[in-house]
Design an enzyme around this catalytic site. Structure first.
Site, PDB file in Angstrom:
ATOM      1  N   HIS A 194       0.807  -1.232   0.000  1.00  0.00           N
ATOM      2  CA  HIS A 194       0.000   0.000   0.000  1.00  0.00           C
ATOM      3  C   HIS A 194       0.833   1.273   0.000  1.00  0.00           C
ATOM      4  CE1 HIS A 194      -3.948  -1.933   0.979  1.00  0.00           C
ATOM      5  NE2 HIS A 194      -3.153  -2.844   1.508  1.00  0.00           N
ATOM      6  N   LYS A 198      -8.507  13.798   5.107  1.00  0.00           N
ATOM      7  CA  LYS A 198      -7.633  12.631   5.058  1.00  0.00           C
ATOM      8  C   LYS A 198      -6.616  12.793   6.173  1.00  0.00           C
ATOM      9  CE  LYS A 198      -6.569  13.867   0.786  1.00  0.00           C
ATOM     10  NZ  LYS A 198      -6.414  12.891  -0.277  1.00  0.00           N
ATOM     11  N   ARG A 199      -5.814  11.738   6.456  1.00  0.00           N
ATOM     12  CA  ARG A 199      -4.763  11.907   7.446  1.00  0.00           C
ATOM     13  C   ARG A 199      -3.874  13.085   7.062  1.00  0.00           C
ATOM     14  NH1 ARG A 199      -4.338   8.090  11.753  1.00  0.00           N
ATOM     15  NH2 ARG A 199      -2.358   9.121  12.119  1.00  0.00           N
ATOM     16  N   LYS A 251       0.702  14.450   1.480  1.00  0.00           N
ATOM     17  CA  LYS A 251      -0.668  14.728   1.031  1.00  0.00           C
ATOM     18  C   LYS A 251      -0.891  16.226   0.795  1.00  0.00           C
ATOM     19  CE  LYS A 251      -2.486  10.700   3.585  1.00  0.00           C
ATOM     20  NZ  LYS A 251      -3.156   9.811   2.603  1.00  0.00           N
ATOM     21  N   THR A 311      -8.624   6.644  -1.513  1.00  0.00           N
ATOM     22  CA  THR A 311      -9.967   6.084  -1.636  1.00  0.00           C
ATOM     23  C   THR A 311     -11.015   7.164  -1.335  1.00  0.00           C
ATOM     24  OG1 THR A 311      -9.622   5.223   0.600  1.00  0.00           O
ATOM     25  CG2 THR A 311      -9.493   3.653  -1.214  1.00  0.00           C
ATOM     26  N   LYS A 334     -14.863   8.366  -3.029  1.00  0.00           N
ATOM     27  CA  LYS A 334     -16.095   8.689  -2.294  1.00  0.00           C
ATOM     28  C   LYS A 334     -16.625  10.060  -2.710  1.00  0.00           C
ATOM     29  CE  LYS A 334     -14.087   5.951   1.389  1.00  0.00           C
ATOM     30  NZ  LYS A 334     -13.271   5.994   2.629  1.00  0.00           N
TER      31      LYS A 334
HETATM   32  F1  GPW Z   1       2.023   2.508   4.830  1.00  0.00           F
HETATM   33  N1  GPW Z   1      -2.205   3.470   3.614  1.00  0.00           N
HETATM   34  C1  GPW Z   1      -2.708   3.746   4.863  1.00  0.00           C
HETATM   35  F2  GPW Z   1       1.232   1.347   3.220  1.00  0.00           F
HETATM   36  O1  GPW Z   1      -3.822   4.244   5.021  1.00  0.00           O
HETATM   37  F3  GPW Z   1       1.020   0.679   5.218  1.00  0.00           F
HETATM   38  N2  GPW Z   1      -1.959   3.438   5.962  1.00  0.00           N
HETATM   39  C2  GPW Z   1      -0.751   2.822   5.851  1.00  0.00           C
HETATM   40  O2  GPW Z   1      -0.110   2.574   6.876  1.00  0.00           O
HETATM   41  C3  GPW Z   1      -0.272   2.490   4.564  1.00  0.00           C
HETATM   42  C4  GPW Z   1      -1.015   2.857   3.461  1.00  0.00           C
HETATM   43  C5  GPW Z   1       1.027   1.751   4.453  1.00  0.00           C
HETATM   44  C6  GPW Z   1      -3.080   3.829   2.473  1.00  0.00           C
HETATM   45  C7  GPW Z   1      -2.386   4.548   1.338  1.00  0.00           C
HETATM   46  O3  GPW Z   1      -1.676   5.665   1.833  1.00  0.00           O
HETATM   47  C8  GPW Z   1      -3.472   5.007   0.352  1.00  0.00           C
HETATM   48  O4  GPW Z   1      -2.892   5.602  -0.776  1.00  0.00           O
HETATM   49  C9  GPW Z   1      -4.316   3.816  -0.081  1.00  0.00           C
HETATM   50  O5  GPW Z   1      -5.429   4.251  -0.826  1.00  0.00           O
HETATM   51  C10 GPW Z   1      -4.820   3.026   1.121  1.00  0.00           C
HETATM   52  O6  GPW Z   1      -3.730   2.671   1.972  1.00  0.00           O
HETATM   53  C11 GPW Z   1      -5.540   1.761   0.724  1.00  0.00           C
HETATM   54  O7  GPW Z   1      -4.806   1.038  -0.213  1.00  0.00           O
END
Ligand code: GPW
Length: 838
Positions: A373, A564-565, A570, A672, A676
């Site tokens: 991710h 978002k975070r 970002k 994501t 939405k």
């Molecule tokens: F670092 N994402 C997240 F890859 O929400 F583990 N937390 C996390 O710790 C990580 C990824 C990690 C997010 C991505 O930043 C986002 O771009 C993506 O849409 C989402 O994961 C779901 O795939």
């Protein structure tokens, strides 16, 4: 056997208090639960009591489907998906359960006839925040789609006692407050003590010989923790399938408790209990930035070991052998957080079930698949070898063995390439040995996927390029999606009703059908209602802002939203630089023409992330100045909404005109929230990053506000030597904006407050805000112009929704099912519940 209980209840018919669906029955059940479950007389009940009573009323109606689903899965020869994730951001359960059971309208009516308002009761539910952001919410959307598509599936994770902290804003700063979400009890979970498992930690390993004189390894742990399963039903939409989310709670192992207790060592007994329970106590609040803490590794191993033991136990009970495990189980690793699975599965198969290494490795590789991710190098998990060795000594040995065999293979394929070996190795050797979890996950899985087309390409070319050269066939893309049930039907009922009136209701299961809306794009009545719905959604958000921030916002202004975070990549602060620029333009030229804007932000910062917290403070500081200044009145407002969450998202996405998706190209794996917003008729201003690219492809470039450097341009600029100060020197507006921030214009009591932010931008600017600034500001000017053309904006909004079908998580999950998991739907037929036969 006919029991007394069965005899007494055998005359229950389908229309009883626990399964009946008529308004009268629902009203009676609601009152009954208020009395018998909450123990309250109706005249003394409060909203929490109503919420609890209604939840039990709804849960009762889920149970028949849930237990029937379990029965069918138990009896039939099926293959099950196991989704392992350290985070599940499920969102509130009650509204979603009512939607998926098709019970929303009747319950709303029953509650109304009881003199109450359903929406008010729904607001009582604590939002279970067992995740940080996109990754945890994706897991929840996937569970919804799996159940809706009737795929046998189970989510496995941790039942954190404290989820993501509640964010309050005090004097503009984020303050973290513990999330006591279990305080009033959780009606959505069922504890299954009978399926408790033991998890070992620490200690050492030793070699012993079996009866035939063959050597084996045995792990002698220094302590054992119990995992207690807490199951939550996951209902599909308009189907009988109800899958299970199984979350593990850590408790002290019984023997430990008693040994200390019996010998009179009460302090020791309590200490053991506390140490054990600490494992599932709290969610780590880091997103995209792991911290290498021992407790975090303990959490990861804890839920992985519980889950794999659970899977193997159930499989053995049914089939009595393990060689066919991959035919019945597909285990997906949600990032590397559960990647220790690879070693734990090998340990269970070899040490505990006596399989040969090669057979165990075949089973492991064919069972697991890994989703990456992130491309951010600092987000790739690594664990120091000394920590690993002290906590999981046997797993370290197994990882060394996996690595040894793997590197031997590589050596035969690519002889004499020491650097290649060093890059591929699961163990990083320079600067203190570390275990690279992404390498472990990639070696131990048969499939590796990214979460958007660009992200997968960059994985292949960059982060995992050496692995891609070895095994190109392992790599595949699965562009993320979101569930339209929560994010459109539940969040935006008015829009959903309008859509269903025009194209029928099947779009909620087949989101591509939204395309049919294109034929209504010129229907003036439809267009007017489209605008009215957006306006009403904006009014609801405006009321919320008034109630929570005491700021009056104009619903005719552009609702320009970034939720978002908070993270530098970002670029919430790029948004902020532009807001300051608009403010200064008005101050310099008080009569300037400008489309009125309301800038809305929301998002949490990791508590230890200094710069992210300073960005929150900066947004609030600018908001304070802008919102008070009579010169800009009617043109600019800035709002930071505290405590962004799934439930707040349900209010925000439907109210947006403009969706801010402005990450540095190549940094956001997918996103994501972008999907939405699009599904709710917002237009996007965004970079060519993550899934933005695919959103733009779908909705058409003329319906998307694009700006900024591409991922390739970002990389080239970096290698050519990027000098952010050049942009500062040559761009007058940008210079004024940064100067005002640096001078303390927005922080009168503490002039240097935002200097670290400005210094970071001028001296490093890792995320290239200054390089993208002018393109962003120009693009925002175009947005302002476009919004003035109401008719054109309406057309673009309708087309964004009509062309958003690709971004249903149903589509994503179908691709996982066909291309990675090789699983098929299983039909669940409902049998009327008859306690006499149960
Ligand atoms: F670092 N994402 C997240 F890859 O929400 F583990 N937390 C996390 O710790 C990580 C990824 C990690 C997010 C991505 O930043 C986002 O771009 C993506 O849409 C989402 O994961 C779901 O795939």
């Amino acid at each position: 056997m006919q029991t007394d209980v069965a005899n007494q209840t055998s005359n229950i018919t389908v229309e009883d208090d626990r399964t009946g669906l008529s308004i009268e029955t629902l009203k009676r059940a609601f009152a009954d639960n208020l009395f018998y479950i909450q123990g309250k007389l109706a005249i003394l009940a409060n909203f929490t009591d109503y919420y609890m009573a209604l939840s039990y009323t709804t849960r009762d109606r889920l149970l028949q489907r849930w237990l029937q689903t379990l029965k069918v899965y138990h009896e039939q020869d099926i293959k099950t998906v196991y989704y392992l994730s350290a985070e599940f951001l499920m969102g509130r359960h009650l509204g979603n359960s009512l939607i998926n059971l098709d019970l929303y309208e009747s319950i709303a009516q029953a509650v109304k006839e009881s003199g109450l308002d359903l929406t008010e009761i729904l607001e009582q539910e604590p939002d279970p925040g067992l995740g940080n952001g996109g990754l945890g919410r994706l897991a929840a959307c996937f569970l919804d789609s799996l159940a809706t598509l009737e795929i046998p599936a189970m989510g496995y994770g941790i039942r954190y006692e404290f989820g993501i902290f509640n964010q309050s804003i005090q004097h503009g700063w984020q303050v973290e407050i513990p999330d006591k979400w279990l305080r009033c009890g959780n009606p959505w979970e069922v504890v299954r003590y009978e399926s408790t498992v033991q998890v070992k930690f620490g200690g050492h390993t030793e070699i012993y010989n079996d009866d035939r004189g063959r050597p084996h390894t045995r792990w002698i742990p220094s302590f054992t923790v119990e995992g207690i399963p807490h199951d939550t039903p996951v209902p599909g939409y308009q189907t009988n399938t109800v899958n299970t989310l199984r979350l593990w709670k850590a408790e002290a192992g019984e023997d430990f408790n008693f040994q200390a207790f019996n010998s009179g060592d009460y302090d020791g007994a309590v200490a053991t209990k506390i140490k054990s329970e600490t494992i599932s106590k709290v969610l780590y609040p880091n997103d995209n930035t792991p911290q290498g803490r021992q407790l975090r590794l303990e959490q990861q191993f804890f839920f992985v070991s519980c889950s794999l033991q659970d899977i193997i136990r159930r499989h053995l009970k049914k089939y009595g052998r393990l060689d066919n495990l991959p035919e019945h189980a597909a285990v997906q690793l949600n990032d590397t957080h559960p990647a220790i699975s690879i070693a734990e599965m090998m340990r269970l198969l070899v040490d505990e079930h006596g399989l040969f290494w090669d057979e165990a490795w075949r089973i492991t590789q064919s069972t697991f698949a890994y989703t990456n991710h992130t491309l951010m190098p600092e987000a790739l998990e690594k664990w120091g070898v000394p920590l690993f060795e002290s906590l999981l000594p046997r797993h370290l040995e197994i990882i060394y063995e996996i690595n040894h065999r793997f590197l031997q293979d590589v050596q035969t394929w690519y002889p004499d390439d020491e650097e290649l070996l060093a890059r591929l190795s699961i163990i990083e050797e320079n600067g203190g040995k570390q275990v690279r979890m992404a390498n472990l996950a990639t070696v131990g899985s048969h499939a590796v996927n990214g979460v958007a087309a660009l992200h997968t390409e960059l994985l292949k070319q960059d982060v995992l390029s050496d692995f891609y050269k070895l095994w190109p066939e392992k790599f595949n893309n699965k562009t993320n999606g979101v569930t339209p049930r929560r994010w459109v039907l539940l969040a935006n009922p008015a829009l959903s009703e309008l859509i269903s009136e025009k194209i029928g209701g099947t779009w909620l299961k087949h989101l591509d059908e939204l395309r049919k809306l294109e034929s209504f794009v010129d229907d003036s009545d439809f267009r007017q209602r489209w605008r009215q719905i957006k306006q009403a959604n904006k009014q609801k958000l405006a009321d919320y802002i008034m109630a929570h921030n005491c700021v009056e916002v104009d619903v005719n202004s552009i609702f320009d939203i970034q939720v978002k975070r908070i993270h530098e990549y970002k670029r919430q602060h790029l948004d902020l630089l532009h807001i300051i620029a608009l403010y200064l333009r008005i101050k310099q030229n008080p009569h300037i023409q400008m489309t009125p804007r309301t800038f809305i932000f929301g998002g949490k910062a990791a508590p230890g992330y200094f710069m992210a917290k300073l960005i929150i403070k900066a947004i609030n500081a600018v908001a304070d100045v802008v919102n008070r200044d009579p010169d800009v009145h009617g043109r600019l407002k800035v709002v930071f909404l505290a405590n962004f969450s799934a439930s707040l998202g349900q209010l925000i996405y439907p109210a947006a005109d403009l969706s801010e998706q402005i990450s540095t190209a190549g940094k956001e794996a997918s996103g994501t929230g972008n999907m939405k917003f699009t599904m709710n008729g917002a237009l996007t201003i965004g970079t060519l990053d993550g899934a933005n690219i695919e959103i733009r492809e779908e909705v058409g470039e003329e319906n998307f506000f694009l700006f900024g450097l591409t991922a390739a341009e970002v990389e080239k600029m970096k290698t050519d030597g990027y000098k952010p100060r050049d942009y500062y020197e040559s761009n007058e507006e940008l210079r004024h904006v940064l100067d005002r921030l640096a001078m303390g214009y927005f922080s009168p009591g503490d002039k240097d407050l935002f200097k670290p932010l400005v210094d970071s931008l001028l001296n490093h600017d890792d995320y290239m805000l200054l390089a993208d600034y002018q393109a962003y500001a120009d693009c925002q000017d175009k947005v302002g112009e476009a919004y003035k053309d109401v008719e054109q904006w309406t057309t673009m909004s309708i087309l964004n929704v009509a062309r958003s079908g690709k971004f249903s998580s149903d589509r994503t999950i179908k691709e996982y099912c066909d291309e990675i998991w090789h699983v098929k739907p299983v039909n669940v037929e409902l049998e009327p519940y008859d306690p006499a036969k149960a």
